[in-house]
Write a protein that holds these residues in place. Sequence first.
Motif, mmCIF file in Angstrom:
data_model
loop_
_atom_site.group_PDB
_atom_site.id
_atom_site.type_symbol
_atom_site.label_atom_id
_atom_site.label_comp_id
_atom_site.label_asym_id
_atom_site.label_seq_id
_atom_site.Cartn_x
_atom_site.Cartn_y
_atom_site.Cartn_z
ATOM 1 N N MET A 154 -32.440 30.800 19.075
ATOM 2 C CA MET A 154 -31.109 31.509 18.563
ATOM 3 C C MET A 154 -30.942 30.554 17.148
ATOM 4 O O MET A 154 -29.940 29.696 17.292
ATOM 5 C CB MET A 154 -30.025 31.497 19.529
ATOM 6 C CG MET A 154 -30.224 32.901 20.201
ATOM 7 S SD MET A 154 -28.527 33.019 21.114
ATOM 8 C CE MET A 154 -27.624 31.749 20.806
ATOM 9 N N THR A 155 -31.365 30.756 16.095
ATOM 10 C CA THR A 155 -31.149 30.264 14.793
ATOM 11 C C THR A 155 -30.611 29.122 14.609
ATOM 12 O O THR A 155 -30.827 28.153 15.287
ATOM 13 C CB THR A 155 -30.503 31.620 13.886
ATOM 14 O OG1 THR A 155 -30.568 31.099 12.598
ATOM 15 C CG2 THR A 155 -29.142 31.746 14.296
ATOM 16 N N PHE A 156 -29.386 28.793 13.886
ATOM 17 C CA PHE A 156 -28.774 27.452 13.457
ATOM 18 C C PHE A 156 -27.408 27.156 13.759
ATOM 19 O O PHE A 156 -26.598 28.348 13.751
ATOM 20 C CB PHE A 156 -29.323 27.101 11.854
ATOM 21 C CG PHE A 156 -28.693 27.945 10.878
ATOM 22 C CD1 PHE A 156 -27.781 27.459 9.976
ATOM 23 C CD2 PHE A 156 -29.423 29.292 10.597
ATOM 24 C CE1 PHE A 156 -27.216 28.412 9.172
ATOM 25 C CE2 PHE A 156 -28.760 29.949 9.703
ATOM 26 C CZ PHE A 156 -27.854 29.381 8.669
ATOM 27 N N VAL A 206 -17.526 23.710 15.578
ATOM 28 C CA VAL A 206 -19.069 24.121 15.567
ATOM 29 C C VAL A 206 -18.928 25.595 15.079
ATOM 30 O O VAL A 206 -18.049 26.255 15.058
ATOM 31 C CB VAL A 206 -19.209 24.126 17.401
ATOM 32 C CG1 VAL A 206 -18.432 24.933 18.050
ATOM 33 C CG2 VAL A 206 -20.514 24.596 17.692
ATOM 34 N N ALA A 207 -19.961 25.806 14.438
ATOM 35 C CA ALA A 207 -20.267 27.191 13.940
ATOM 36 C C ALA A 207 -21.808 27.431 13.878
ATOM 37 O O ALA A 207 -22.620 26.785 14.022
ATOM 38 C CB ALA A 207 -19.983 27.001 12.300
ATOM 39 N N VAL A 208 -22.035 28.933 14.118
ATOM 40 C CA VAL A 208 -23.414 29.209 14.409
ATOM 41 C C VAL A 208 -23.663 30.771 13.802
ATOM 42 O O VAL A 208 -22.859 31.445 13.629
ATOM 43 C CB VAL A 208 -23.434 29.399 16.054
ATOM 44 C CG1 VAL A 208 -22.820 30.256 16.756
ATOM 45 C CG2 VAL A 208 -25.023 29.578 16.332
ATOM 46 N N ALA A 243 -28.899 21.950 14.325
ATOM 47 C CA ALA A 243 -30.073 22.136 14.879
ATOM 48 C C ALA A 243 -30.329 23.552 14.574
ATOM 49 O O ALA A 243 -29.460 24.630 14.412
ATOM 50 C CB ALA A 243 -30.072 21.886 16.492
ATOM 51 N N GLY A 244 -31.666 24.083 14.682
ATOM 52 C CA GLY A 244 -32.152 25.617 14.598
ATOM 53 C C GLY A 244 -33.510 25.637 15.044
ATOM 54 O O GLY A 244 -34.230 24.991 15.182
ATOM 55 N N ASN A 245 -33.684 27.019 15.439
ATOM 56 C CA ASN A 245 -35.164 27.364 15.853
ATOM 57 C C ASN A 245 -35.199 28.939 15.196
ATOM 58 O O ASN A 245 -34.505 29.459 15.070
ATOM 59 C CB ASN A 245 -35.056 27.369 17.373
ATOM 60 C CG ASN A 245 -34.219 28.259 18.081
ATOM 61 O OD1 ASN A 245 -34.597 29.434 18.237
ATOM 62 N ND2 ASN A 245 -33.201 28.053 18.116
ATOM 63 N N LEU A 246 -36.543 29.176 15.090
ATOM 64 C CA LEU A 246 -37.011 30.405 14.463
ATOM 65 C C LEU A 246 -36.678 30.513 13.111
ATOM 66 O O LEU A 246 -36.188 31.533 12.528
ATOM 67 C CB LEU A 246 -36.449 31.552 15.480
ATOM 68 C CG LEU A 246 -37.279 31.741 16.645
ATOM 69 C CD1 LEU A 246 -36.412 32.830 17.547
ATOM 70 C CD2 LEU A 246 -38.742 32.292 16.357
ATOM 71 N N LEU A 247 -36.750 29.470 12.581
ATOM 72 C CA LEU A 247 -35.887 29.494 10.938
ATOM 73 C C LEU A 247 -37.338 29.585 10.084
ATOM 74 O O LEU A 247 -38.510 29.369 10.535
ATOM 75 C CB LEU A 247 -35.311 28.262 10.760
ATOM 76 C CG LEU A 247 -34.212 27.646 11.566
ATOM 77 C CD1 LEU A 247 -33.554 26.347 11.363
ATOM 78 C CD2 LEU A 247 -33.206 28.830 11.652
ATOM 79 N N THR A 248 -37.071 29.669 8.759
ATOM 80 C CA THR A 248 -38.133 29.863 7.876
ATOM 81 C C THR A 248 -38.397 28.654 7.522
ATOM 82 O O THR A 248 -39.655 28.449 6.969
ATOM 83 C CB THR A 248 -37.472 30.659 6.625
ATOM 84 O OG1 THR A 248 -36.209 29.816 6.081
ATOM 85 C CG2 THR A 248 -37.091 31.974 6.838
ATOM 86 N N GLY A 249 -37.783 27.662 7.801
ATOM 87 C CA GLY A 249 -38.406 26.069 7.458
ATOM 88 C C GLY A 249 -37.350 25.105 7.768
ATOM 89 O O GLY A 249 -36.033 25.227 8.243
ATOM 90 N N GLU A 250 -37.427 23.650 7.728
ATOM 91 C CA GLU A 250 -36.825 22.740 7.776
ATOM 92 C C GLU A 250 -35.500 22.648 6.918
ATOM 93 O O GLU A 250 -34.535 22.147 7.201
ATOM 94 C CB GLU A 250 -37.543 21.402 7.567
ATOM 95 C CG GLU A 250 -36.912 20.148 8.070
ATOM 96 C CD GLU A 250 -37.660 19.019 8.012
ATOM 97 O OE1 GLU A 250 -37.197 17.833 8.304
ATOM 98 O OE2 GLU A 250 -38.807 18.895 7.777
ATOM 99 N N GLY A 306 -32.639 31.031 6.462
ATOM 100 C CA GLY A 306 -31.969 31.038 7.834
ATOM 101 C C GLY A 306 -33.110 31.493 8.798
ATOM 102 O O GLY A 306 -34.142 30.898 8.783
ATOM 103 N N ASP A 307 -32.742 32.326 9.643
ATOM 104 C CA ASP A 307 -33.357 32.869 10.981
ATOM 105 C C ASP A 307 -34.740 33.828 10.031
ATOM 106 O O ASP A 307 -34.182 34.745 9.370
ATOM 107 C CB ASP A 307 -32.631 33.860 11.892
ATOM 108 C CG ASP A 307 -33.175 34.348 13.105
ATOM 109 O OD1 ASP A 307 -34.562 34.610 12.921
ATOM 110 O OD2 ASP A 307 -32.466 34.108 14.122
ATOM 111 N N LYS A 308 -35.847 33.511 10.629
ATOM 112 C CA LYS A 308 -36.971 34.337 9.856
ATOM 113 C C LYS A 308 -37.258 35.613 10.366
ATOM 114 O O LYS A 308 -38.221 36.298 9.817
ATOM 115 C CB LYS A 308 -38.225 33.492 10.151
ATOM 116 C CG LYS A 308 -38.811 33.258 11.615
ATOM 117 C CD LYS A 308 -40.034 32.381 11.424
ATOM 118 C CE LYS A 308 -40.714 32.347 13.124
ATOM 119 N NZ LYS A 308 -41.863 31.301 12.970
ATOM 120 N N ARG A 309 -36.298 36.043 11.583
ATOM 121 C CA ARG A 309 -36.854 37.359 12.118
ATOM 122 C C ARG A 309 -36.451 38.588 11.475
ATOM 123 O O ARG A 309 -35.165 39.205 11.676
ATOM 124 C CB ARG A 309 -36.311 37.357 13.683
ATOM 125 C CG ARG A 309 -37.146 36.628 14.557
ATOM 126 C CD ARG A 309 -36.487 36.337 15.833
ATOM 127 N NE ARG A 309 -35.188 35.514 15.784
ATOM 128 C CZ ARG A 309 -34.225 35.444 16.683
ATOM 129 N NH1 ARG A 309 -34.600 35.695 18.017
ATOM 130 N NH2 ARG A 309 -33.045 34.863 16.650
#
Length: 237
Positions: free
Chosen positions: A1-3, A24-26, A120-127, A163-166
Amino acid sequence: MTFSICVREEYEDESGDDQTRFGVAVTTRLPAVGTLCPFASENGAVATQSLVNIELGRKGVEYLDDGLGVEDALQSLLNADDGAAQRQLHGVDAEGTFAFSGDESKDWYGHLEGEGFTVAGNLLTGESVVEETADAYRDSRGGDAPLAERLVDALAAGHAEGGDKREELRVQSAALIVETTEDREMEPYYHDLRVDATETPVADLRETYELAKEGFEAAVERYEEAFEDDELDDVDE
């Protein structure tokens, strides 16, 4: 779930007393992230993501409220979680930071820790997504804008970076929470906001924040005497 981003800031209230606020924000390319990821209290902020285990966030904040340090609190929860390799968990308390990215998270994934904040993030376009989020927050520190507004700005920077690459997932969401040690007569209810389903999550979160802040201030002005006398039962809704 993104960042997401968790932050701690020290400040002086109107009486000149030292206070601490946590935020905290997401944002993600799935609906209703505000029900899953962000957790905060007057003692810290925690975000749980990747393959989400909500209890990591709930119990993490509970442990902080019980006086446990953020590293001990969150690491102990991960140690007891059989799915830890698929989790991301990060947060801040009054003194420290903690960030973890399990090695079974989906690329690109990762995190960083700064002075009083984590991203923190995952499934992102990059660092660069987490780097831009962090840079935007760092640059905002010391300014006059409220923390909630600056958290939205940080999300916007990461979102603009890719952001999220999906991209095939149209329905997105965003959320923010801000808590403080300050004992205020009335807590601003625009400090706990969610946009549950939209194609423009960060822009909609910003608009929601601005409208909620405007509405809160208008209500306080209109019902000032009732608020002061705590006669809210007499106020027409």
